[in-house]
Design an enzyme around this catalytic site. Structure first.
Site, mmCIF file in Angstrom:
data_model
loop_
_atom_site.group_PDB
_atom_site.id
_atom_site.type_symbol
_atom_site.label_atom_id
_atom_site.label_comp_id
_atom_site.label_asym_id
_atom_site.label_seq_id
_atom_site.Cartn_x
_atom_site.Cartn_y
_atom_site.Cartn_z
ATOM 1 N N LEU A 1 0.827 -1.218 0.000
ATOM 2 C CA LEU A 1 0.000 0.000 0.000
ATOM 3 C C LEU A 1 0.856 1.260 0.000
ATOM 4 O O LEU A 1 0.591 2.204 -0.757
ATOM 5 C CB LEU A 1 -0.948 0.001 1.191
ATOM 6 C CG LEU A 1 -2.052 -1.059 1.153
ATOM 7 C CD1 LEU A 1 -2.887 -1.007 2.423
ATOM 8 C CD2 LEU A 1 -2.919 -0.875 -0.073
ATOM 9 N N TYR A 2 1.881 1.273 0.831
ATOM 10 C CA TYR A 2 2.774 2.440 0.894
ATOM 11 C C TYR A 2 3.474 2.660 -0.446
ATOM 12 O O TYR A 2 3.442 3.757 -1.009
ATOM 13 C CB TYR A 2 3.797 2.253 2.019
ATOM 14 C CG TYR A 2 4.822 3.355 2.096
ATOM 15 C CD1 TYR A 2 4.470 4.618 2.539
ATOM 16 C CD2 TYR A 2 6.144 3.126 1.721
ATOM 17 C CE1 TYR A 2 5.405 5.639 2.611
ATOM 18 C CE2 TYR A 2 7.089 4.140 1.787
ATOM 19 C CZ TYR A 2 6.711 5.390 2.229
ATOM 20 O OH TYR A 2 7.638 6.395 2.297
ATOM 21 N N LEU A 3 4.102 1.602 -0.968
ATOM 22 C CA LEU A 3 4.832 1.751 -2.221
ATOM 23 C C LEU A 3 3.892 1.997 -3.394
ATOM 24 O O LEU A 3 4.245 2.731 -4.326
ATOM 25 C CB LEU A 3 5.716 0.529 -2.477
ATOM 26 C CG LEU A 3 6.853 0.338 -1.465
ATOM 27 C CD1 LEU A 3 7.658 -0.909 -1.821
ATOM 28 C CD2 LEU A 3 7.750 1.557 -1.381
ATOM 29 N N SER B 1 1.131 3.741 -3.232
ATOM 30 C CA SER B 1 0.754 5.158 -3.186
ATOM 31 C C SER B 1 1.896 6.033 -3.689
ATOM 32 O O SER B 1 1.672 7.035 -4.374
ATOM 33 C CB SER B 1 0.343 5.566 -1.770
ATOM 34 O OG SER B 1 1.462 5.577 -0.891
#
Length: 120
Positions: free
Chosen positions: A31-33, A35
């Site tokens: 999810l972080y990467l 985004s």
């Protein structure tokens, strides 16, 4: 980025923050990467949209940096991944941001500038 595009003056600079992690494959970071990967695409498109106004739009992607985001357990490994043998200091990344905001970066737009001490 939409709001920045509305507010930036002609000839201005927009710098979005991504991460060097989008060039690597870390588990449990989808999810972080994801985004941050989206931010990188937004930068490319927005640079084309704002080019006629002479606004540069770039992404700045820090690598392993001495912040609370980097767990203590990972610091030695991260330092070993850099040719410099250390993790970055916040100032290392800030200096790149200052460059991107300056007139010297007027010919850079739509780019993802890696500020990771050679870790790729």
């Amino acid at each position: 980025l939409q709001e920045a595009a509305r507010r930036v003056r002609d000839g201005g600079r927009i710098i979005a923050v991504s991460t060097g992690g989008t060039k690597m494959f870390f588990t449990q970071t989808a999810l972080y990467l994801g985004s941050k990967g989206a931010v990188e695409q937004f930068v490319r498109v927005l640079s084309r949209e704002l080019g006629p106004r002479r606004v540069t739009v770039n992404a700045l992607s820090p690598g392993f940096t001495d912040t609370d985001l980097l767990p203590e357990r990972d610091r030695a490994i991260a330092a070993g991944m850099s040719p410099f043998g250390r993790i970055g200091a916040p100032r290392d990344v800030a200096d790149v941001a200052v460059f991107l905001a300056s007139d010297q970066a007027r010919w850079l737009t739509g780019e993802n500038i890696q500020a990771g001490g050679g870790v790729a």
